[in-house]
Scaffold this motif. Structure first.
Motif, PDB file in Angstrom:
ATOM      1  N   LEU B 104      15.544 -30.449 110.728  1.00 37.00           N
ATOM      2  CA  LEU B 104      14.367 -31.258 110.356  1.00 37.00           C
ATOM      3  C   LEU B 104      14.787 -32.528 109.623  1.00 37.00           C
ATOM      4  N   LYS B 105      14.073 -33.620 109.857  1.00 38.08           N
ATOM      5  CA  LYS B 105      14.220 -34.822 109.024  1.00 38.08           C
ATOM      6  C   LYS B 105      13.718 -34.460 107.623  1.00 38.08           C
ATOM      7  N   PRO B 106      14.365 -34.998 106.568  1.00 43.09           N
ATOM      8  CA  PRO B 106      13.991 -34.581 105.205  1.00 43.09           C
ATOM      9  C   PRO B 106      12.488 -34.654 104.898  1.00 43.09           C
ATOM     10  N   PRO B 107      11.753 -35.724 105.266  1.00 39.70           N
ATOM     11  CA  PRO B 107      10.325 -35.752 104.892  1.00 39.70           C
ATOM     12  C   PRO B 107       9.507 -34.620 105.521  1.00 39.70           C
ATOM     13  N   SER B 108      10.006 -34.026 106.610  1.00 38.26           N
ATOM     14  CA  SER B 108       9.236 -32.977 107.286  1.00 38.26           C
ATOM     15  C   SER B 108       9.232 -31.657 106.513  1.00 38.26           C
ATOM     16  N   HIS B 109      10.172 -31.496 105.551  1.00 34.39           N
ATOM     17  CA  HIS B 109      10.178 -30.251 104.782  1.00 34.39           C
ATOM     18  C   HIS B 109       8.866 -30.071 104.022  1.00 34.39           C
ATOM     19  N   GLU B 110       8.337 -31.166 103.483  1.00 33.44           N
ATOM     20  CA  GLU B 110       7.073 -31.091 102.754  1.00 33.44           C
ATOM     21  C   GLU B 110       5.931 -30.717 103.701  1.00 33.44           C
ATOM     22  N   VAL B 111       6.020 -31.215 104.952  1.00 33.36           N
ATOM     23  CA  VAL B 111       4.966 -30.903 105.927  1.00 33.36           C
ATOM     24  C   VAL B 111       4.969 -29.404 106.246  1.00 33.36           C
ATOM     25  N   VAL B 112       6.152 -28.794 106.259  1.00 31.52           N
ATOM     26  CA  VAL B 112       6.219 -27.342 106.477  1.00 31.52           C
ATOM     27  C   VAL B 112       5.407 -26.620 105.402  1.00 31.52           C
ATOM     28  N   ASN B 113       5.561 -27.062 104.150  1.00 35.94           N
ATOM     29  CA  ASN B 113       4.770 -26.458 103.066  1.00 35.94           C
ATOM     30  C   ASN B 113       3.278 -26.613 103.317  1.00 35.94           C
ATOM     31  N   GLN B 114       2.885 -27.791 103.818  1.00 41.25           N
ATOM     32  CA  GLN B 114       1.456 -28.030 104.089  1.00 41.25           C
ATOM     33  C   GLN B 114       0.929 -27.108 105.193  1.00 41.25           C
ATOM     34  N   ILE B 115       1.775 -26.864 106.193  1.00 35.84           N
ATOM     35  CA  ILE B 115       1.351 -25.985 107.299  1.00 35.84           C
ATOM     36  C   ILE B 115       1.127 -24.564 106.772  1.00 35.84           C
ATOM     37  N   VAL B 116       2.087 -24.098 105.972  1.00 40.48           N
ATOM     38  CA  VAL B 116       1.973 -22.736 105.423  1.00 40.48           C
ATOM     39  C   VAL B 116       0.705 -22.638 104.567  1.00 40.48           C
ATOM     40  N   ALA B 118      -2.021 -24.469 104.724  1.00 39.31           N
ATOM     41  CA  ALA B 118      -3.231 -24.537 105.565  1.00 39.31           C
ATOM     42  C   ALA B 118      -3.499 -23.189 106.225  1.00 39.31           C
ATOM     43  N   SER B 119      -2.436 -22.523 106.705  1.00 41.77           N
ATOM     44  CA  SER B 119      -2.626 -21.238 107.392  1.00 41.77           C
ATOM     45  C   SER B 119      -3.187 -20.200 106.438  1.00 41.77           C
ATOM     46  N   GLN B 120      -2.762 -20.268 105.157  1.00 39.30           N
ATOM     47  CA  GLN B 120      -3.244 -19.285 104.176  1.00 39.30           C
ATOM     48  C   GLN B 120      -4.686 -19.601 103.766  1.00 39.30           C
ATOM     49  N   ARG B 121      -4.960 -20.891 103.552  1.00 39.54           N
ATOM     50  CA  ARG B 121      -6.301 -21.295 103.125  1.00 39.54           C
ATOM     51  C   ARG B 121      -7.340 -20.948 104.198  1.00 39.54           C
ATOM     52  N   ARG B 122      -6.995 -21.209 105.471  1.00 40.24           N
ATOM     53  CA  ARG B 122      -7.951 -20.989 106.559  1.00 40.24           C
ATOM     54  C   ARG B 122      -7.977 -19.536 107.013  1.00 40.24           C
ATOM     55  N   LYS B 123      -7.024 -18.717 106.524  1.00 36.35           N
ATOM     56  CA  LYS B 123      -6.790 -17.388 107.103  1.00 36.35           C
ATOM     57  C   LYS B 123      -6.696 -17.547 108.617  1.00 36.35           C
ATOM     58  N   ALA B 124      -5.667 -18.266 109.040  1.00 31.79           N
ATOM     59  CA  ALA B 124      -5.568 -18.759 110.417  1.00 31.79           C
ATOM     60  C   ALA B 124      -5.658 -17.628 111.433  1.00 31.79           C
ATOM     61  N   ILE B 125      -6.435 -17.869 112.477  1.00 26.30           N
ATOM     62  CA  ILE B 125      -6.528 -16.938 113.594  1.00 26.30           C
ATOM     63  C   ILE B 125      -5.317 -17.136 114.501  1.00 26.30           C
ATOM     64  N   SER B 126      -4.934 -18.396 114.689  1.00 27.42           N
ATOM     65  CA  SER B 126      -3.884 -18.685 115.653  1.00 27.42           C
ATOM     66  C   SER B 126      -3.110 -19.934 115.239  1.00 27.42           C
ATOM     67  N   ILE B 127      -1.797 -19.930 115.516  1.00 26.89           N
ATOM     68  CA  ILE B 127      -0.990 -21.134 115.340  1.00 26.89           C
ATOM     69  C   ILE B 127      -0.322 -21.431 116.681  1.00 26.89           C
ATOM     70  N   PHE B 152      12.546 -22.561 116.458  1.00 26.58           N
ATOM     71  CA  PHE B 152      12.981 -22.758 115.069  1.00 26.58           C
ATOM     72  C   PHE B 152      11.769 -22.845 114.139  1.00 26.58           C
ATOM     73  N   VAL B 153      10.766 -23.613 114.540  1.00 26.30           N
ATOM     74  CA  VAL B 153       9.570 -23.763 113.702  1.00 26.30           C
ATOM     75  C   VAL B 153       8.850 -22.417 113.562  1.00 26.30           C
ATOM     76  N   HIS B 154       8.784 -21.665 114.657  1.00 27.53           N
ATOM     77  CA  HIS B 154       8.181 -20.327 114.620  1.00 27.53           C
ATOM     78  C   HIS B 154       8.869 -19.465 113.555  1.00 27.53           C
ATOM     79  N   GLN B 155      10.212 -19.435 113.598  1.00 31.83           N
ATOM     80  CA  GLN B 155      10.966 -18.625 112.624  1.00 31.83           C
ATOM     81  C   GLN B 155      10.742 -19.113 111.197  1.00 31.83           C
ATOM     82  N   LEU B 156      10.773 -20.441 111.053  1.00 33.24           N
ATOM     83  CA  LEU B 156      10.633 -21.024 109.724  1.00 33.24           C
ATOM     84  C   LEU B 156       9.266 -20.683 109.115  1.00 33.24           C
ATOM     85  N   LEU B 157       8.210 -20.825 109.924  1.00 34.40           N
ATOM     86  CA  LEU B 157       6.861 -20.553 109.403  1.00 34.40           C
ATOM     87  C   LEU B 157       6.722 -19.079 109.036  1.00 34.40           C
ATOM     88  N   THR B 158       7.297 -18.209 109.858  1.00 37.04           N
ATOM     89  CA  THR B 158       7.236 -16.774 109.579  1.00 37.04           C
ATOM     90  C   THR B 158       7.949 -16.457 108.259  1.00 37.04           C
TER      91      THR B 158
END
Lengths: 147, 198
Positions: B104-116, B118-127, B152-158
């Motif tokens: 990942l490019k360094p700025p994208s690490h913060e975006v990973v946190n945002q994705i995680v 968002a998934s928790q806040r929404r109680k995501a049905i699907s990604i 890679f993104v799948h593993q990282l998010l998990t």
């Protein structure tokens, strides 16, 4: 002998095609209320948030019942009570440039919001009603089929 | 008398046997845009191209009715249930990668946190995760690289504890660029994974 072989092969054909031909996933149930179910061949599955919907499945709502479906390209369709929908033909393959969306609205009430297929290949979308076909280009449509 | 009876019967069969009336209404999409829809029967067609345009179909052999304007009360009464259950708009994110890698490019690490989050806040049905590349390199190489990025993104998010009931992972190779370029062009904005949280 050859004839016997052919007969055996013919008898096996349905089994082979079922094993090889599990229909592709086209989307999932995102929201629902009341009774919702999915009919897949002889199977009748209770719908829940996250349930997969496959090509050819009949998605039904009871009375009361309502469901919101999201397809892989972000097309959404929601159904009110007593409704019936089939995603008859679906392709979303940006890598190969293949796009198709043919949906049958058989009864009930629907809200349809187009997704990426509507943007990338607007001519690839057909909504089939009992007595009409709708060619829809990138928009939202409400459809009601009276009893 | 008999002739008119027969005619009446015939009309009833033609018009009535086919079930209920079908109503079609064009409304603005969630972004406020109004597209167009053509309603087609064996008897003719009608074009809907303004907000609220409505036509009705009684039989496959008749042209759909002249276009009228749907009233708000009618829409609320007939479509209230379907409108109330419409899926909310998903949240979309993009992660960028170093050239030719799944790093990942360094700025994208913060975006990973945002994705995680968002998934928790929404109680995501699907990604949904799709991997992409720029157009430098062969089709096969890019298909594989795009797949590796998505995996890679799948593993990282998990690993990071993203919440979801289902997840889908796909490779778009170089076939679906964010920024269209000629073939063989290194373009950092196309080296990416797109993540949609439903």
């Amino acid at each position: 002998m050859k004839l016997l072989f052919c007969i055996v092969l013919l008898l096996m054909l349905p089994a082979i095609s079922t094993a090889a031909g599990e229909a592709a996933v086209v989307g999932h149930i995102q929201t629902l209320q009341g009774s919702v179910w999915i009919e897949r061949g002889a199977l009748r599955l209770g719908g829940e948030a996250g349930s997969e919907v496959r090509q050819g499945d009949i998605l039904r709502t009871g009375k009361p019942g309502a469901v919101g479906l999201v397809l892989l390209d972000n097309t959404t369709v929601s159904l009110g009570s007593g409704s019936e929908l089939v995603v008859r033909d679906y392709a979303f393959q940006p890598r190969e440039g293949k796009f198709t969306l043919v949906m049958q609205m058989l009864k009930g009430s629907f809200s349809y919001v187009s997704g990426l297929i509507g943007k990338l290949a607007p001519d690839a979308i057909r909504l089939q009603l009992p007595e009409a076909t709708i060619a829809v280009r990138g928009t939202k449509l409400l459809v009601e089929i009276g009893d | 008398m008999r002739a008119s009876y027969c005619l009446g019967l015939l009309l009833t069969v033609l018009l009535g046997a086919c079930g209920g009336r079908q109503s079609i209404v064009l409304v603005p999409d969630p972004d406020g845009r109004v597209g167009r829809a053509e309603v087609i029967t064996a008897g003719g067609k009608r074009l809907l191209d303004k907000s609220g345009d409505m036509t009705q179909v009684r039989s496959r052999i008749l042209q759909p009715s002249a276009v009228s304007t749907a009233q708000a009360g009618y829409l609320a009464e007939r479509f209230g249930e379907a409108l109330a259950i419409e899926p909310p708009a998903p949240e979309k994110f993009v992660l960028y990668f170093e050239t030719g890698t799944t790093v990942l490019k360094p700025p994208s690490h913060e975006v990973v946190n945002q994705i995680v989050a968002a998934s928790q806040r929404r109680k995501a049905i699907s990604i949904a995760i799709s991997g992409h590349t720029d157009t430098a390199g062969s089709v096969q190489l890019n298909d594989d690289l795009a797949r590796q990025r998505a995996d890679f993104v799948h593993q990282l998010l998990t690993l990071r504890g993203a919440e979801f009931k289902r997840i889908s992972v796909s490779s778009h190779g170089k076939g679906n660029p964010a920024v269209p370029t000629a073939d063989g062009v290194a373009e950092p904005r196309n080296r990416r994974a797109e993540i949609t949280v439903y």
